[in-house]
Design a protein around this motif. Structure first.
Motif, PDB file in Angstrom:
ATOM      1  N   HIS A 169       0.830  -1.209   0.000  1.00 15.94           N
ATOM      2  CA  HIS A 169       0.000   0.000   0.000  1.00 15.94           C
ATOM      3  C   HIS A 169       0.860   1.253   0.000  1.00 15.94           C
ATOM      4  N   SER A 184     -10.472  -5.808  -4.423  1.00 19.58           N
ATOM      5  CA  SER A 184     -10.659  -4.937  -5.590  1.00 19.58           C
ATOM      6  C   SER A 184     -10.005  -3.571  -5.383  1.00 19.58           C
ATOM      7  N   GLU A 185      -9.911  -3.104  -4.145  1.00 25.48           N
ATOM      8  CA  GLU A 185      -9.242  -1.827  -3.893  1.00 25.48           C
ATOM      9  C   GLU A 185      -7.752  -1.929  -4.202  1.00 25.48           C
ATOM     10  N   ASP A 186      -7.132  -3.045  -3.840  1.00 29.15           N
ATOM     11  CA  ASP A 186      -5.720  -3.257  -4.166  1.00 29.15           C
ATOM     12  C   ASP A 186      -5.512  -3.253  -5.681  1.00 29.15           C
ATOM     13  N   SER A 231      -7.516  -1.871  -7.970  1.00 23.72           N
ATOM     14  CA  SER A 231      -7.799  -0.534  -8.488  1.00 23.72           C
ATOM     15  C   SER A 231      -6.613   0.406  -8.273  1.00 23.72           C
ATOM     16  N   LYS A 232      -6.048   0.391  -7.081  1.00 29.76           N
ATOM     17  CA  LYS A 232      -4.877   1.232  -6.800  1.00 29.76           C
ATOM     18  C   LYS A 232      -3.716   0.865  -7.719  1.00 29.76           C
TER      19      LYS A 232
END
Length: 141
Positions: free
Chosen positions: A31, A94-96, A98-99
């Motif tokens: 992250h 999905s956030e990983d 997308s980033k």
């Protein structure tokens, strides 16, 4: 930039970052790498870009179990069970994804790393690799 190939783990910055990844027990290192690029409103420097591209590759490998694009050390980290009490494999959401897509796109759009690759004979191979990574990630979004 100490690079010996156009792939995202074929440079010193990614190699150094893998060492930090190996010591981590969660996704915070990933992250941090992606957020460094995404939160930068200034000039994207090559080392930060190399690390973010490696992080995006880890997200793809973790999401798909396709470890063909990552180093053996990264594959071992992905397969290792993490956690103090309930040891389990790290999962990616999905956030990983997308980033990762956003970071790779931003690097391709405008960055010191792109400029450095533009000066090499492997520029198109590097671009094609990043476009393939984005496409692979988009399939998992």
């Amino acid at each position: 930039m100490g690079a010996w190939g156009h792939k995202n783990f074929e440079n010193d910055d990614a190699g150094d970052w893998v060492y930090d990844l190996e010591k981590s027990k969660d996704k915070s290192v990933i992250h941090q790498a992606l957020d460094t690029v995404l939160n930068n409103q200034e000039y994207l420097e090559a080392p930060d870009c190399c690390v973010a591209l490696a992080a995006a590759e880890v997200v793809y490998a973790g999401k798909t179990s396709d470890h063909s694009r990552v180093s053996e050390d990264v594959s071992a980290w992905l397969n290792r069970k993490h956690g103090f009490i309930k040891k389990k494999a790290i999962t990616f959401d999905s956030e990983d994804v997308s980033k990762s897509i956003q970071a790779v796109g931003k690097i391709l759009d405008s960055s010191e790393l792109k400029e450095l690759w533009e000066e090499s004979d492997d520029f198109q191979s590097w671009v094609d690799l990043q476009i393939e990574l984005i496409a692979n990630l988009e399939e998992r979004a």
